[in-house]
Design a protein around this motif. Structure first.
Motif, PDB file in Angstrom:
ATOM      1  N   PHE A 228       0.861  -1.189   0.000  1.00 43.60           N
ATOM      2  CA  PHE A 228       0.000   0.000   0.000  1.00 43.60           C
ATOM      3  C   PHE A 228       0.897   1.238   0.000  1.00 43.60           C
ATOM      4  O   PHE A 228       0.760   2.139   0.833  1.00 43.60           O
ATOM      5  N   ASP A 250       1.516  -0.967  -4.959  1.00 45.29           N
ATOM      6  CA  ASP A 250       0.272  -0.215  -4.815  1.00 45.29           C
ATOM      7  C   ASP A 250      -0.530  -0.416  -6.097  1.00 45.29           C
ATOM      8  O   ASP A 250       0.043  -0.523  -7.179  1.00 45.29           O
ATOM      9  N   VAL A 280      -2.213  -5.692  -3.704  1.00 46.62           N
ATOM     10  CA  VAL A 280      -1.323  -6.300  -2.709  1.00 46.62           C
ATOM     11  C   VAL A 280      -1.641  -7.786  -2.505  1.00 46.62           C
ATOM     12  O   VAL A 280      -0.740  -8.611  -2.338  1.00 46.62           O
ATOM     13  N   ASP A 300       0.649  -0.678   5.565  1.00 45.33           N
ATOM     14  CA  ASP A 300      -0.065   0.549   5.928  1.00 45.33           C
ATOM     15  C   ASP A 300      -1.277   0.717   5.027  1.00 45.33           C
ATOM     16  O   ASP A 300      -1.345   1.623   4.201  1.00 45.33           O
TER      17      ASP A 300
HETATM   18  N1  SAH Z   1       1.637   3.796   3.142  1.00 45.62           N
HETATM   19  C1  SAH Z   1       1.418   5.009   2.368  1.00 45.62           C
HETATM   20  C2  SAH Z   1      -0.010   5.484   2.427  1.00 45.62           C
HETATM   21  C3  SAH Z   1      -1.004   4.489   1.957  1.00 45.62           C
HETATM   22  S1  SAH Z   1      -2.449   5.228   1.354  1.00 45.62           S
HETATM   23  C4  SAH Z   1       2.345   6.097   2.849  1.00 45.62           C
HETATM   24  O1  SAH Z   1       2.988   5.960   3.877  1.00 45.62           O
HETATM   25  O2  SAH Z   1       2.452   7.125   2.179  1.00 45.62           O
HETATM   26  C5  SAH Z   1      -3.295   3.823   0.798  1.00 45.62           C
HETATM   27  C6  SAH Z   1      -2.826   3.303  -0.520  1.00 45.62           C
HETATM   28  O3  SAH Z   1      -3.317   1.993  -0.649  1.00 45.62           O
HETATM   29  C7  SAH Z   1      -3.336   4.070  -1.734  1.00 45.62           C
HETATM   30  O4  SAH Z   1      -2.239   4.540  -2.473  1.00 45.62           O
HETATM   31  C8  SAH Z   1      -4.139   3.029  -2.528  1.00 45.62           C
HETATM   32  O5  SAH Z   1      -3.947   3.138  -3.929  1.00 45.62           O
HETATM   33  C9  SAH Z   1      -3.550   1.751  -2.021  1.00 45.62           C
HETATM   34  N2  SAH Z   1      -4.394   0.545  -2.103  1.00 45.62           N
HETATM   35  C10 SAH Z   1      -5.672   0.393  -1.693  1.00 45.62           C
HETATM   36  N3  SAH Z   1      -6.066  -0.900  -1.855  1.00 45.62           N
HETATM   37  C11 SAH Z   1      -5.012  -1.557  -2.362  1.00 45.62           C
HETATM   38  C12 SAH Z   1      -4.792  -2.923  -2.736  1.00 45.62           C
HETATM   39  N4  SAH Z   1      -5.752  -3.839  -2.619  1.00 45.62           N
HETATM   40  N5  SAH Z   1      -3.584  -3.258  -3.217  1.00 45.62           N
HETATM   41  C13 SAH Z   1      -2.618  -2.318  -3.342  1.00 45.62           C
HETATM   42  N6  SAH Z   1      -2.763  -1.034  -2.986  1.00 45.62           N
HETATM   43  C14 SAH Z   1      -3.947  -0.658  -2.515  1.00 45.62           C
END
Ligand code: SAH
Length: 398
Positions: A228, A250, A280, A300
């Motif tokens: 993520f 992501d 993910v 996260d």
């Molecule tokens: N960890 C990041 C913030 C995460 S925000 C930081 O520290 O900056 C959440 C992110 O999760 C978003 O970019 C979104 O695109 C991603 N996301 C949501 N569901 C997801 C999935 N099933 N697989 C991969 N990424 C995902």
């Protein structure tokens, strides 16, 4: 205009007398009497006795926020000036820190006015308005910022339209428009941010201490997986901390160019890192098939996410996320488990982690824990405001 009097149900009088800041609909006898967003309301006992005053600003959290326990305190320019100046004074150490110039200077109810936050990015202010009522104070807040001192420009995020989604018009308010990205500094690391491109600017300031500890303590020589990963902020920290390699995953397409940009802002060759646009949960399957093993995995996720194939909710799915992670983490490996879901406590979060390990029949040890950093002031009468929960743990054995 005379403030609307909201009668508090008998069993909740005590709660508001003890300075609970959020006005919940369930606690009010006559919520239908509220008129206008931004109007001042008095909380009173059923017999009319004054308890506190606040404003009406409907969020998913509640009807509005308490502002004062003084019946005759005016909610005006000098009230806002006092609250915002106090908040800025508390961030002195941040303003003096040469290595960091992006931080929160006003954190809603934690600084005395719920529904409004103000972030500072190297001379730029970004105001978040969480309700129409909060937004009704716009002129006053801007007048206060004007009086407090110089700035480059003010941007704003209106996070309150009826569908609960971000309203995406021009975020610029006043000053000199910035040329984005601007590169801000955080503990000596560089991050590219865009203040005029939707609700998310490219970095989540509340994870500052976690990025630092990853860089300083956990990354050296490690094979790192950042799930993520958004703009790859954790990956940058790990790479700067001497990680052997980082893999960022992501599903948002633009996460790839954004992550390349963050690496490049720090002089890191992005071609030596993996940046993967993928769900993910599909990546876990792929990594299993390929027998990939990581030494440091960062989790996260957003509180809720809906992709084509599935919905994910931290409150329901964290144990299985941990279980999937354990399968690709080496023995002695480190897992950074994070959530910003305010609806459950640290204790419950640790329960999710524990369940994931029990289901995998694996032992672990908690090394350290983080919650919000000090610029995200929390109201001590509203501990729910401390939504961030981060547990750093070590996988011990099978
Ligand atoms: N960890 C990041 C913030 C995460 S925000 C930081 O520290 O900056 C959440 C992110 O999760 C978003 O970019 C979104 O695109 C991603 N996301 C949501 N569901 C997801 C999935 N099933 N697989 C991969 N990424 C995902």
């Amino acid at each position: 205009m005379k403030p609307t009097e909201l009668k508090v149900k008998a069993s909740y009088i005590n709660q508001y007398q003890r300075h609970f800041p959020l006005i919940n609909k369930d606690t009010i006898i006559n919520p239908e009497d509220i008129q206008k967003e931004g109007s001042i309301i008095h909380l009173v006992e059923p017999n009319g006795k004054f308890i506190a005053k606040g404003y009406y600003g409907k969020q998913n959290k509640g009807l509005g926020w308490v502002l004062s326990d003084k019946q005759h305190e005016n909610i005006d320019f000098s009230f806002f000036k006092k609250k915002i100046s106090n908040a800025i004074d508390k961030r002195k150490a941040f303003f003096q820190d040469e290595n960091t110039n992006a931080f929160r200077i006003f954190n809603g109810e934690g600084d005395g006015i719920g529904g409004i936050t103000i972030d500072y990015y190297d001379g730029y202010y970004v105001i978040n308005w969480y309700s129409e009522g909060a937004y009704s104070f716009k002129e006053t807040v801007i007048d206060v910022l004007d009086e407090i001192g110089e700035y480059k420009a003010i941007y704003e995020k209106k996070r309150f339209d009826t569908k609960g989604k971000y309203i995406n018009d021009d975020d610029f308010v006043k000053g000199e428009r910035g040329e984005f990205p601007i590169i801000v500094k955080e503990n000596g690391m560089n991050y590219a941010v865009y203040l005029n491109d939707g609700a998310m600017v490219g970095i989540f300031l509340d994870q500052r201490n976690v990025r630092k500890i990853i860089r300083d303590k956990y990354a050296k020589g490690k094979n790192v997986l950042n799930t993520f990963s958004y703009t790859g902020a954790f990956s940058v920290a790990a790479a700067l901390g001497g990680a052997k390699k980082t893999t960022s995953v992501d599903l948002a397409k633009r996460s790839k160019s954004k992550t390349i940009e963050q690496f490049s802002a720090n002089g890191i060759d992005f071609e030596e890192q993996d940046i993967i646009v993928m769900d993910v949960f599909d990546y876990f399957k792929y990594a299993n098939r390929k027998n990939l093993v990581f030494d440091l995995v960062i989790l996260d996720p957003p509180s809720f996410a809906r992709s084509k194939k599935r919905t994910f909710s931290t409150a329901k799915d964290y144990p299985s996320l941990i279980k999937d992670t354990i399968a690709i983490t080496g023995k002695g490996g480190i897992i950074v488990a994070s959530t910003n879901n305010a609806s459950f406590s640290m204790k419950k979060f640790k329960g999710f982690i524990d369940k994931g390990f029990k289901d995998s029949k694996t032992k672990y040890k908690i090394l350290e824990e983080f919650s919000l950093p000090s610029d995200f002031q929390v109201d001590r009468n509203f501990p729910q405001g401390n939504y961030l929960k981060v547990v750093i743990l070590e996988k011990l054995s099978h």
